[in-house]
Design an enzyme around this catalytic site. Structure first.
Site, PDB file in Angstrom:
ATOM      1  N   TYR A 110      42.904  -0.004  27.197  1.00 14.15           N
ATOM      2  CA  TYR A 110      43.296   1.450  26.811  1.00 14.15           C
ATOM      3  C   TYR A 110      44.173   1.771  27.861  1.00 14.15           C
ATOM      4  O   TYR A 110      44.171   1.559  29.036  1.00 14.15           O
ATOM      5  CB  TYR A 110      42.170   2.390  26.542  1.00 14.15           C
ATOM      6  CG  TYR A 110      41.257   2.042  25.207  1.00 14.15           C
ATOM      7  CD1 TYR A 110      41.760   2.635  23.892  1.00 14.15           C
ATOM      8  CD2 TYR A 110      40.203   1.483  25.241  1.00 14.15           C
ATOM      9  CE1 TYR A 110      41.308   2.464  23.010  1.00 14.15           C
ATOM     10  CE2 TYR A 110      39.298   1.264  24.373  1.00 14.15           C
ATOM     11  CZ  TYR A 110      39.829   1.635  22.974  1.00 14.15           C
ATOM     12  OH  TYR A 110      39.041   1.546  21.989  1.00 14.15           O
TER      13      TYR A 110
ATOM     14  N   GLY B  98      55.703  -4.184  26.743  1.00 13.97           N
ATOM     15  CA  GLY B  98      56.115  -4.095  27.974  1.00 13.97           C
ATOM     16  C   GLY B  98      55.928  -3.359  29.137  1.00 13.97           C
ATOM     17  O   GLY B  98      54.621  -3.511  29.372  1.00 13.97           O
TER      18      GLY B  98
ATOM     19  N   HIS C 297      50.025   6.957  26.637  1.00  6.47           N
ATOM     20  CA  HIS C 297      51.626   7.145  26.556  1.00  6.47           C
ATOM     21  C   HIS C 297      51.949   8.743  26.084  1.00  6.47           C
ATOM     22  O   HIS C 297      51.073   9.001  25.254  1.00  6.47           O
ATOM     23  CB  HIS C 297      52.166   6.221  25.505  1.00  6.47           C
ATOM     24  CG  HIS C 297      52.141   4.751  26.162  1.00  6.47           C
ATOM     25  ND1 HIS C 297      52.431   4.186  26.887  1.00  6.47           N
ATOM     26  CD2 HIS C 297      51.644   3.634  25.069  1.00  6.47           C
ATOM     27  CE1 HIS C 297      52.329   2.780  27.247  1.00  6.47           C
ATOM     28  NE2 HIS C 297      51.950   2.347  26.022  1.00  6.47           N
TER      29      HIS C 297
ATOM     30  N   SER D   9      55.263   0.719  31.383  1.00  8.08           N
ATOM     31  CA  SER D   9      55.295   2.198  31.321  1.00  8.08           C
ATOM     32  C   SER D   9      55.318   2.501  32.630  1.00  8.08           C
ATOM     33  O   SER D   9      54.466   2.069  33.506  1.00  8.08           O
ATOM     34  CB  SER D   9      54.322   2.948  30.458  1.00  8.08           C
ATOM     35  OG  SER D   9      52.906   2.472  31.121  1.00  8.08           O
TER      36      SER D   9
ATOM     37  N   CYS E 286      43.077   0.897  31.345  1.00  8.38           N
ATOM     38  CA  CYS E 286      42.955  -0.386  31.933  1.00  8.38           C
ATOM     39  C   CYS E 286      41.849  -0.865  32.244  1.00  8.38           C
ATOM     40  O   CYS E 286      41.506  -1.790  32.938  1.00  8.38           O
ATOM     41  CB  CYS E 286      43.989  -0.811  32.791  1.00  8.38           C
ATOM     42  SG  CYS E 286      45.855  -0.317  32.593  1.00  8.38           S
TER      43      CYS E 286
END
Length: 198
Positions: A54, A143, A57, A145, A161
């Site tokens: 997880y 990609g 954003h 962040s 994470c």
């Protein structure tokens, strides 16, 4: 993104980097553990095809979606992740921040010399950039962040994470005044140094 990747696979597309920002949301990578979704009602939650667990954003965070043909750059997943980390590390260096890798932890980390030592007598470390990618026939997508100035409390709805021991930070949290344009220009400057075609 899927269309761009399909075009690259078919041989009639161009490599692309998208620099963007999302509204507040959580994404679940292919290794996400539902127990790490602490508050499922805080923001919308989207399943993602990228690797990882997880992540958050939202506004104040620069997302870089990377659609590259790794057939041209050597078919090596670990090298590619290393290159993404290096892209972030060198970009942060352009802005006066020392980002570092850590064995067993994907992403880029900052040692917090500005905070008191932890209970083990060590400096704490915070994550400033996350990496989550996927490859299809050696074409990359998803990609990185980088936290410029997001609301760091928005991470409270997840265990980012899957790592509880460390916190998250941003350029502004580190005391820097960096605009999105300045961050983008640093990313663009460094990109060609890292991702040269072999």
């Amino acid at each position: 993104m899927d269309t761009s990747v399909s075009n690259l696979i078919a041989g009639n597309g161009e490599e692309k980097i998208w620099l963007l920002e999302h509204p507040p949301l959580y994404t679940a990578g292919t290794s996400a553990n539902l127990a790490d979704l602490v508050d499922p009602n805080k923001f919308p939650v989207y399943s993602s095809q990228r690797g990882g667990q997880y992540t958050y954003h939202g506004p104040g965070q620069r997302i870089a979606y990377i659609m590259l043909n790794l057939n041209k750059r050597g078919k090596d997943v670990r090298k590619f992740v290393w290159m993404l980390e290096e892209w972030v590390i060198q970009t942060l260096a352009e802005l006066g921040v020392r980002g570092e890798r850590r064995e067993g932890r994907v992403g880029v980390w900052v040692v917090r010399h500005d905070k008191p030592l932890n209970t083990q007598g060590e400096f704490s470390e915070d994550k400033i950039a996350a990496i989550g990618v996927r490859l299809r026939k050696w074409i990359s997508f998803h990609g990185i962040s980088i936290n410029l100035n997001p609301n760091l409390n928005h991470y409270n709805g997840i265990i980012p994470c899957g790592i509880q021991k460390y916190g998250v930070t941003s350029l502004v949290d580190l005391g820097l005044s960096v605009t999105p344009l300045e961050l983008d220009m640093a990313l663009i400057k460094v990109f060609n140094k890292i991702f040269k075609i072999a």
